[in-house]
Enzyme design. Sequence first.
Site, PDB file in Angstrom:
ATOM      1  CB  ALA A 177      29.390  44.213 -25.411  1.00  0.00           C
ATOM      2  NE  ARG A 178      28.058  48.692 -19.654  1.00  0.00           N
ATOM      3  CZ  ARG A 178      27.116  48.804 -18.725  1.00  0.00           C
ATOM      4  NH1 ARG A 178      25.849  48.902 -19.086  1.00  0.00           N
ATOM      5  NH2 ARG A 178      27.427  48.794 -17.454  1.00  0.00           N
ATOM      6  CD  GLU A 179      33.709  47.854 -19.799  1.00  0.00           C
ATOM      7  OE1 GLU A 179      34.828  47.334 -19.973  1.00  0.00           O
ATOM      8  OE2 GLU A 179      32.988  47.597 -18.810  1.00  0.00           O
ATOM      9  NE  ARG A 185      29.081  43.852 -16.676  1.00  0.00           N
ATOM     10  CZ  ARG A 185      30.136  44.286 -15.991  1.00  0.00           C
ATOM     11  NH1 ARG A 185      30.616  45.478 -16.194  1.00  0.00           N
ATOM     12  NH2 ARG A 185      30.713  43.508 -15.096  1.00  0.00           N
ATOM     13  CG  ASN A 200      36.336  40.357 -16.524  1.00  0.00           C
ATOM     14  OD1 ASN A 200      37.191  39.541 -16.863  1.00  0.00           O
ATOM     15  ND2 ASN A 200      36.622  41.439 -15.791  1.00  0.00           N
ATOM     16  NE  ARG A 201      31.815  40.245 -11.726  1.00  0.00           N
ATOM     17  CZ  ARG A 201      32.410  41.295 -12.305  1.00  0.00           C
ATOM     18  NH1 ARG A 201      33.302  41.097 -13.274  1.00  0.00           N
ATOM     19  NH2 ARG A 201      32.137  42.515 -11.917  1.00  0.00           N
ATOM     20  CG  HIS A 210      37.680  45.906 -18.343  1.00  0.00           C
ATOM     21  ND1 HIS A 210      36.488  45.253 -18.173  1.00  0.00           N
ATOM     22  CD2 HIS A 210      38.633  44.937 -18.406  1.00  0.00           C
ATOM     23  CE1 HIS A 210      36.701  43.945 -18.140  1.00  0.00           C
ATOM     24  NE2 HIS A 210      37.995  43.719 -18.282  1.00  0.00           N
ATOM     25  CB  SER A 211      35.958  52.165 -20.049  1.00  0.00           C
ATOM     26  OG  SER A 211      34.729  51.771 -20.609  1.00  0.00           O
ATOM     27  CD  GLU A 258      37.552  49.138 -15.067  1.00  0.00           C
ATOM     28  OE1 GLU A 258      36.892  50.031 -15.638  1.00  0.00           O
ATOM     29  OE2 GLU A 258      37.096  48.000 -14.834  1.00  0.00           O
TER      30      GLU A 258
HETATM   31 ZN   LIG Z   1      34.582  46.104 -18.051  1.00  0.00          ZN
END
Ligand SMILES: [Zn+2]
Length: 414
Positions: free
Chosen positions: A177-179, A230, A245-246, A298-299, A373
Amino acid sequence: MRLLILFILATSATAQKISYENYKVYQVVPSNEKHVEVLKMFEDNPNIDFWTGLYRSIQPVNVMVPPKLQSKFEAILNQHKIYYKMVLENVEKMINEERQSQSEAASKASGEISFDKYYRYSEVQDYLIRLSREKPDLVKLENYGLSYENRTLTLIRVSSGGNDKKPVIFVDGGIHAREWIAPAQVLYIINQLLESSESQNMIQNIDWVIIPVLNPDGYEYTHTTDRFWRKTRSKGAVCDGVDPNRNFDYHWMGPGSSNDECSNTYAGPTPFSEPETLALSKVIKRFAHRTKMYLSFHSAAKSYLYPWGYTSELPPNADELHSLAVESERAISAVNGTRYKIGSSFNILSPASGSSRDWAYGAAAINLSYTMELPPGGENRFDLPPEEILGVVTEMFEGVKVFHEYVKEEYSKI
Ligand SMILES: [Zn+2]
């Protein structure tokens, strides 16, 4: 008593912004494996937040620590002679500055976007709707499911024809979420494919399936309530949310996953417990027979990560994955000298099981699967300041062009 109940109802109805007043960010530089082990202990503490992920190898990492844990954190680093410096004294101040820049960006008409601010989910949706109306011959919007909080999950298909026979490049972003830079990057790719005459060739031989915001509940929550959220927003017994993402059903709950609901890497009660990941898996499967490449943005580890995340072993075509990434990265660095790291997720970042990338590669047999990333906001910010978005997304697009060229050369037969 009745007044008190009314007051509680009234205040709980309006979302309270979570404050990061006096949270500090430390840049920590482990110089040996023992130091990495010490830091790993902190990683299990849900109150301590590793912004860039703890690398297995020895790399600086930014860690956000709440006021009540700062003296203990510093004491343990001192005790183990681990080098650190404080790079941000008050995280809330950074959030306020970001809000300020966001509000100063010129507002656009509905359905229009630019790359000098981060957009809300409804604005992203409006942009996709406009494109589909203006370019019905090239664009199809598809609602592929509903989020936990009943937001519409939307993908965009870009095709210049060919009866669904062309190779597909599948692109997504915003699973975390936060990326915020990730959805911005994906929107830029859409923008270039459809609104730039220079990139027209990229839709001649390849079809694109693109999802700018995979986790809209979490994304909205980072805008309204908690900037550092996140996970998804599904309700838990103690803590809410699952790390999507897990949550994929490929070596689920293996290394790098947590079974603690409160952890930022909580893998969920079961694989695909989250409507967002289940819906994504179905879409990936549906297009898998002609998808040659999967890119998930992602970041902020500034890396190209290929499988695996669950084991240090390398996948069968690791040489191809590596050399293609090297070529793509070279195109990025040619712009301004920006360098990205390249390697398998487990080996150069950290173990992570049940990711969409591992699943796309292992379960959907997409042989060119990468986690992309993007960079953080300098030394002491989480995302880049809005005014720096354009520089990053245009550079990265040079890398995407190399990817497109490779898929076209290898797989499209005219
Ligand atoms: Zn990520």
